[in-house]
Design a protein around this motif. Structure first.
Motif, PDB file in Angstrom:
ATOM      1  N   TYR A   1      -7.854   3.279   1.384  1.00 53.38           N
ATOM      2  CA  TYR A   1      -7.615   4.525   1.140  1.00 53.38           C
ATOM      3  C   TYR A   1      -9.084   5.208   1.005  1.00 53.38           C
ATOM      4  O   TYR A   1      -9.537   4.911   0.360  1.00 53.38           O
ATOM      5  CB  TYR A   1      -6.879   5.230   0.173  1.00 53.38           C
ATOM      6  CG  TYR A   1      -5.829   5.737   0.086  1.00 53.38           C
ATOM      7  CD1 TYR A   1      -5.474   6.393   0.989  1.00 53.38           C
ATOM      8  CD2 TYR A   1      -6.363   6.728  -1.718  1.00 53.38           C
ATOM      9  CE1 TYR A   1      -4.690   7.766   1.196  1.00 53.38           C
ATOM     10  CE2 TYR A   1      -5.388   8.027  -1.586  1.00 53.38           C
ATOM     11  CZ  TYR A   1      -4.958   7.974   0.380  1.00 53.38           C
ATOM     12  OH  TYR A   1      -4.232   9.544  -0.362  1.00 53.38           O
TER      13      TYR A   1
ATOM     14  N   SER B   1       6.128   9.073  -3.582  1.00 57.52           N
ATOM     15  CA  SER B   1       6.238   9.955  -2.345  1.00 57.52           C
ATOM     16  C   SER B   1       6.806   8.797  -1.504  1.00 57.52           C
ATOM     17  O   SER B   1       7.233   9.415  -0.366  1.00 57.52           O
ATOM     18  CB  SER B   1       4.435  10.431  -2.445  1.00 57.52           C
ATOM     19  OG  SER B   1       4.389  10.993  -2.787  1.00 57.52           O
ATOM     20  N   LYS B   2       6.105   7.994  -1.459  1.00 57.77           N
ATOM     21  CA  LYS B   2       6.663   6.474  -0.163  1.00 57.77           C
ATOM     22  C   LYS B   2       8.093   6.005  -0.916  1.00 57.77           C
ATOM     23  O   LYS B   2       9.336   6.733  -0.029  1.00 57.77           O
ATOM     24  CB  LYS B   2       5.452   5.872   0.011  1.00 57.77           C
ATOM     25  CG  LYS B   2       4.429   6.106   0.251  1.00 57.77           C
ATOM     26  CD  LYS B   2       3.860   7.000   0.509  1.00 57.77           C
ATOM     27  CE  LYS B   2       1.873   7.856   1.266  1.00 57.77           C
ATOM     28  NZ  LYS B   2       1.014   7.445   0.484  1.00 57.77           N
TER      29      LYS B   2
ATOM     30  N   TYR C   1       2.288   1.184  -2.456  1.00 59.29           N
ATOM     31  CA  TYR C   1       3.354   1.388  -1.360  1.00 59.29           C
ATOM     32  C   TYR C   1       4.146  -0.799  -2.119  1.00 59.29           C
ATOM     33  O   TYR C   1       4.779  -1.342  -1.329  1.00 59.29           O
ATOM     34  CB  TYR C   1       2.652   0.631  -0.222  1.00 59.29           C
ATOM     35  CG  TYR C   1       1.877   2.078   0.669  1.00 59.29           C
ATOM     36  CD1 TYR C   1       3.022   2.497   0.752  1.00 59.29           C
ATOM     37  CD2 TYR C   1       0.737   1.775   0.425  1.00 59.29           C
ATOM     38  CE1 TYR C   1       2.241   3.922   1.839  1.00 59.29           C
ATOM     39  CE2 TYR C   1      -0.205   3.130   0.957  1.00 59.29           C
ATOM     40  CZ  TYR C   1       1.173   3.382   1.769  1.00 59.29           C
ATOM     41  OH  TYR C   1       0.382   5.075   2.495  1.00 59.29           O
TER      42      TYR C   1
ATOM     43  N   GLY D   1       0.981  14.603  -7.498  1.00 59.50           N
ATOM     44  CA  GLY D   1       1.387  13.692  -6.953  1.00 59.50           C
ATOM     45  C   GLY D   1      -0.350  11.867  -7.266  1.00 59.50           C
ATOM     46  O   GLY D   1      -0.913  12.469  -8.410  1.00 59.50           O
ATOM     47  N   SER D   2       0.262  10.455  -6.677  1.00 61.44           N
ATOM     48  CA  SER D   2      -0.876  10.145  -7.248  1.00 61.44           C
ATOM     49  C   SER D   2      -2.588  10.400  -6.251  1.00 61.44           C
ATOM     50  O   SER D   2      -3.785   9.862  -7.411  1.00 61.44           O
ATOM     51  CB  SER D   2      -0.917   8.787  -6.913  1.00 61.44           C
ATOM     52  OG  SER D   2      -0.649   8.186  -5.313  1.00 61.44           O
ATOM     53  N   ASP D   3      -2.650  11.206  -5.619  1.00 64.99           N
ATOM     54  CA  ASP D   3      -4.056  11.678  -5.175  1.00 64.99           C
ATOM     55  C   ASP D   3      -4.520  12.259  -6.533  1.00 64.99           C
ATOM     56  O   ASP D   3      -5.645  12.449  -6.844  1.00 64.99           O
ATOM     57  CB  ASP D   3      -4.101  13.105  -4.104  1.00 64.99           C
ATOM     58  CG  ASP D   3      -3.644  11.903  -2.798  1.00 64.99           C
ATOM     59  OD1 ASP D   3      -3.806  10.913  -2.813  1.00 64.99           O
ATOM     60  OD2 ASP D   3      -3.218  12.626  -2.079  1.00 64.99           O
TER      61      ASP D   3
ATOM     62  N   ASP E   1      -3.663   0.730  -7.677  1.00 68.91           N
ATOM     63  CA  ASP E   1      -3.296   2.172  -6.645  1.00 68.91           C
ATOM     64  C   ASP E   1      -1.837   1.331  -5.974  1.00 68.91           C
ATOM     65  O   ASP E   1      -2.128   0.509  -4.983  1.00 68.91           O
ATOM     66  CB  ASP E   1      -4.372   2.437  -5.909  1.00 68.91           C
ATOM     67  CG  ASP E   1      -3.378   3.928  -4.907  1.00 68.91           C
ATOM     68  OD1 ASP E   1      -2.469   4.025  -5.130  1.00 68.91           O
ATOM     69  OD2 ASP E   1      -3.875   4.529  -4.514  1.00 68.91           O
TER      70      ASP E   1
ATOM     71  N   THR F   1       3.605   6.780  -7.385  1.00 68.30           N
ATOM     72  CA  THR F   1       3.530   7.685  -6.589  1.00 68.30           C
ATOM     73  C   THR F   1       5.515   7.826  -6.210  1.00 68.30           C
ATOM     74  O   THR F   1       6.207   6.578  -5.687  1.00 68.30           O
ATOM     75  CB  THR F   1       2.879   7.935  -5.681  1.00 68.30           C
ATOM     76  OG1 THR F   1       3.357   9.329  -4.660  1.00 68.30           O
ATOM     77  CG2 THR F   1       2.676   7.456  -4.187  1.00 68.30           C
TER      78      THR F   1
ATOM     79  N   ARG G   1       5.303  16.111  -4.934  1.00 67.43           N
ATOM     80  CA  ARG G   1       4.007  15.889  -5.149  1.00 67.43           C
ATOM     81  C   ARG G   1       4.079  15.350  -7.299  1.00 67.43           C
ATOM     82  O   ARG G   1       3.730  16.009  -7.811  1.00 67.43           O
ATOM     83  CB  ARG G   1       2.945  16.829  -5.236  1.00 67.43           C
ATOM     84  CG  ARG G   1       3.082  18.068  -4.132  1.00 67.43           C
ATOM     85  CD  ARG G   1       2.073  17.120  -3.102  1.00 67.43           C
ATOM     86  NE  ARG G   1       1.463  16.328  -3.629  1.00 67.43           N
ATOM     87  CZ  ARG G   1       1.069  14.952  -3.351  1.00 67.43           C
ATOM     88  NH1 ARG G   1       1.867  14.369  -2.354  1.00 67.43           N
ATOM     89  NH2 ARG G   1       0.431  14.803  -2.865  1.00 67.43           N
TER      90      ARG G   1
HETATM   91  C1  LIG Z   1      -0.454   7.706   0.042  1.00 66.62           C
HETATM   92  C2  LIG Z   1      -0.987   7.661  -0.863  1.00 66.62           C
HETATM   93  C3  LIG Z   1      -1.924   8.210  -1.951  1.00 66.62           C
HETATM   94  C4  LIG Z   1      -1.426   9.451  -2.796  1.00 66.62           C
HETATM   95  O1  LIG Z   1      -0.169   9.809  -2.629  1.00 66.62           O
HETATM   96  P1  LIG Z   1       0.552  10.537  -3.473  1.00 66.62           P
HETATM   97  O2  LIG Z   1       1.900  11.420  -2.391  1.00 66.62           O
HETATM   98  O3  LIG Z   1      -0.709  11.382  -3.651  1.00 66.62           O
HETATM   99  O4  LIG Z   1       1.233  10.727  -4.545  1.00 66.62           O
HETATM  100  C5  LIG Z   1      -2.342   7.467  -3.181  1.00 66.62           C
HETATM  101  N1  LIG Z   1      -2.818   6.299  -2.613  1.00 66.62           N
HETATM  102  C6  LIG Z   1      -2.601   5.215  -1.335  1.00 66.62           C
HETATM  103  C7  LIG Z   1      -3.458   4.110  -1.197  1.00 66.62           C
HETATM  104  C8  LIG Z   1      -1.928   6.035  -0.461  1.00 66.62           C
HETATM  105  O5  LIG Z   1      -1.281   5.845   0.476  1.00 66.62           O
END
Ligand SMILES: *Cc1c(COP(=O)(O)O)cnc(C)c1O
Length: 358
Positions: free
Chosen positions: A111, A210-211, A185, A85-87, A182, A208, A219
């Motif tokens: 964020y 994720s979105k 989106y 995940g990008s987190d 980052d 990521t 992840r």
């Molecule tokens: C959702 C989000 C992430 C994290 O996404 P991961 O699910 O961890 O890949 C990172 N940065 C921003 C701004 C986000 O909204």
């Protein structure tokens, strides 16, 4: 009650994610998940990789996944780094590129994980207030001395984006330090800074699955940048846990990235629903700027955000809001399916009527 806790952990205020309800069924518009399922090819890939994926350690270098990402981004494999995940990728980047002596700059409203990482990694930050219309005060990011810059583009939770020209100016204003963009989106209508990587050795772009690829549960996130920056990211990862991304996740993410047609179809559906929804919200009195992300950030000019949030929740609809000055009356509404947005608009219209009649 924090006996035995280290000093660092004792003083932490951790990140609070949006609610994942277990008790009842909600229309869930609170964590910017994609309302559409992942590509059907993802499920196939999970089935075919599952056997060996569990018995064996994963490929720590994520080579096949990095090849797929590199091909999509027109980069070389050694310009790509993958994480859980990008987190996690962000956490590695904060450790790889920033030092306590030089405050990193990011907007006051962005964020909230950035601030958590600053504290946890014992860094310092210079929070630059967004303009009143929530646009980015670009000049300050160009001219204020910084030990690094972090910009979500488009920004969360505002949905507003900066242009690549502005990003170039910020990159040129900070030649000695890394600028992290980052792009969680970016696929919902904003220009990606990836095309600037060849030109700027201090640019790290983070994306990521994720979105826009409907894989929040898997992840998988990645960083794109100069090979020198990518080497620093690997150094951090291999000092903590080299086997970050598991085999199932790697296989599934490859399938998602290769299915360009499905990706186009779903992200376009979300952008179109977003535009329609914004018009409908405005028609019954809400205010919100155009968004480049898969959410809207809106408020009613005379109703407290908390009251509207609660009223929606009672009607089975979850959105996101924060008790933070300047945005306490705003709601961040993730873009769902058309049916979900119909339900949201109907509920909001009713709530606004009820509350403004009082
Ligand atoms: C959702 C989000 C992430 C994290 O996404 P991961 O699910 O961890 O890949 C990172 N940065 C921003 C701004 C986000 O909204």
């Amino acid at each position: 009650m924090k006996e035995f806790w280290s000093k660092r952990v004792r003083d932490m205020v951790p990140y609070v994610p949006g609610e994942q309800p277990k008790d009842r069924k909600f229309i869930k518009l609170n964590t910017n998940e994609n309302p559409y399922p992942p590509s059907p090819k993802v499920l196939e890939a999970i089935k075919t990789t599952a056997d060996d994926a569990l018995r064996l350690y994963p490929d720590p270098e994520c080579v096949i996944l990095r090849q797929a990402i590199a091909a999509h981004a027109c980069l070389n494999v050694d310009q790509v780094f993958c994480g859980n995940g990008s987190d996690e990728v962000l956490a590695f980047a904060f450790q790889a590129f920033f030092d306590k002596e030089y405050p990193i700059t990011f907007p006051d409203i962005t964020y909230s994980f950035y601030e958590v990482y600053v504290k946890y990694f014992d860094l310092t930050a210079n929070l630059i207030p967004l303009n009143d219309d929530f646009s980015l005060p670009v000049e300050r990011f160009v001219h204020e001395p910084a030990g690094g810059v972090v910009i979500a583009n488009p920004n969360a939770p505002t949905g507003q984006a900066v242009t690549l020209d502005d990003l170039c100016r910020i990159l040129e204003g900070n030649p000695e330090h890394v600028v992290i963009v980052d792009e969680a989106y970016v696929d919902f209508g904003c220009d990606s800074a990836v095309e600037l990587i060849g030109e700027y050795s201090n640019l790290l772009v983070i994306q990521t699955a994720s979105k826009s690829r409907s894989l929040a549960g898997l992840r998988v996130g990645w960083a794109l940048g100069n090979t020198n920056l990518i080497a620093a990211m690997r150094c951090v990862r291999d000092s903590i846990n080299s086997y970050t991304v598991d085999r199932v996740a790697q296989g599934a993410a490859v399938a998602a990235i290769r299915d360009a047609a499905y990706f186009e179809q779903t992200r376009r559906a979300i952008m179109s629903t977003r535009e329609q929804t914004l018009e409908r919200l405005k028609a019954f009195g809400l205010e919100g700027a155009p968004s480049q992300a898969n959410f809207l950030f809106a408020r009613h000019p005379s109703l407290p955000g908390k009251t509207v949030f609660q009223a929606l929740r009672e009607r089975g609809i979850l959105v996101r809001r924060w008790d933070i000055p300047r945005i306490e009356d705003h709601l961040r509404i993730s873009i769902g399916t058309e049916e979900e947005m119909d339900a949201l608009c109907a509920a909001l219209e009713e709530i606004v009527k009820d509350l403004t009649a009082k």
